[in-house]
Motif scaffolding. Structure first.
Motif, PDB file in Angstrom:
ATOM      1  N   GLU A  68       0.816  -1.332  -0.114  1.00  0.00           N
ATOM      2  CA  GLU A  68      -0.204  -0.086  -0.046  1.00  0.00           C
ATOM      3  C   GLU A  68       0.868   1.184   0.135  1.00  0.00           C
ATOM      4  O   GLU A  68       1.960   1.311   0.707  1.00  0.00           O
ATOM      5  N   THR A  69       0.343   2.315  -0.761  1.00  0.00           N
ATOM      6  CA  THR A  69       1.232   3.460  -0.748  1.00  0.00           C
ATOM      7  C   THR A  69       0.128   4.672  -1.095  1.00  0.00           C
ATOM      8  O   THR A  69      -0.967   4.470  -1.211  1.00  0.00           O
ATOM      9  N   SER A  70       0.720   5.935  -0.603  1.00  0.00           N
ATOM     10  CA  SER A  70       0.039   7.174  -0.699  1.00  0.00           C
ATOM     11  C   SER A  70      -0.025   7.675  -2.082  1.00  0.00           C
ATOM     12  O   SER A  70       0.786   7.218  -2.941  1.00  0.00           O
ATOM     13  N   MET A  71      -0.629   8.711  -2.398  1.00  0.00           N
ATOM     14  CA  MET A  71      -0.699   9.551  -4.155  1.00  0.00           C
ATOM     15  C   MET A  71       0.583   9.822  -4.198  1.00  0.00           C
ATOM     16  O   MET A  71       1.180   9.407  -5.367  1.00  0.00           O
ATOM     17  N   LYS A  72       1.434  10.436  -3.146  1.00  0.00           N
ATOM     18  CA  LYS A  72       2.775  11.056  -3.621  1.00  0.00           C
ATOM     19  C   LYS A  72       3.737   9.913  -3.922  1.00  0.00           C
ATOM     20  O   LYS A  72       4.404   9.977  -5.135  1.00  0.00           O
ATOM     21  N   ASP A  73       3.592   8.940  -3.153  1.00  0.00           N
ATOM     22  CA  ASP A  73       4.511   7.609  -3.563  1.00  0.00           C
ATOM     23  C   ASP A  73       4.194   6.990  -4.856  1.00  0.00           C
ATOM     24  O   ASP A  73       4.971   6.320  -5.508  1.00  0.00           O
ATOM     25  N   MET A  74       2.879   6.985  -5.049  1.00  0.00           N
ATOM     26  CA  MET A  74       2.138   6.228  -6.316  1.00  0.00           C
ATOM     27  C   MET A  74       2.956   7.191  -7.711  1.00  0.00           C
ATOM     28  O   MET A  74       3.342   6.346  -8.582  1.00  0.00           O
ATOM     29  N   ILE A  75       2.888   8.459  -7.265  1.00  0.00           N
ATOM     30  CA  ILE A  75       3.179   9.229  -8.627  1.00  0.00           C
ATOM     31  C   ILE A  75       4.711   8.824  -8.865  1.00  0.00           C
ATOM     32  O   ILE A  75       5.398   8.484  -9.953  1.00  0.00           O
ATOM     33  N   ASP A  76       5.690   8.819  -7.662  1.00  0.00           N
ATOM     34  CA  ASP A  76       6.986   8.325  -7.732  1.00  0.00           C
ATOM     35  C   ASP A  76       7.294   7.237  -8.509  1.00  0.00           C
ATOM     36  O   ASP A  76       8.138   6.870  -9.192  1.00  0.00           O
TER      37      ASP A  76
END
Length: 95
Positions: A68-76
């Motif tokens: 699981e990851t957040s939006m910022k981490d998903m963009i990266d």
């Protein structure tokens, strides 16, 4: 005749756009990773039902891993893996 253009990730703005589209439509995005496992594997990016977090599912023959990851981490993540994602985007536009 105009040439058909396909969406490609060329900047972090494009990576954000793809992440937001996955979140907006509640869909999953699948792409093939050739060097994962014996025969390659599939990666799946999915937004949680409450639309707060993303889940990245890696699976190959005999195993599966969910992260699981957040939006910022998903963009990266999308930016880092853009080569394989762009290949999938090119392939699916011609099928």
């Amino acid at each position: 005749m105009a040439k058909k253009r396909t969406f490609q990730i060329r900047s972090k703005k494009d990576a954000r756009y793809l992440a937001e589209e996955i979140k907006h439509y509640g869909a999953s995005f699948h792409y093939y990773v050739p060097l994962m496992g014996i025969n390659g594997g599939m990666m799946t990016i999915r937004c949680s039902p409450d639309q707060q977090n993303y889940t990245v599912i890696s699976c190959a023959s005999g195993w599966q891993k969910d992260t699981e990851t957040s939006m910022k981490d998903m963009i990266d993540y999308i930016w880092k893996d853009r080569k394989l994602i762009n290949e999938e985007l090119r392939y699916t536009s011609y099928v």
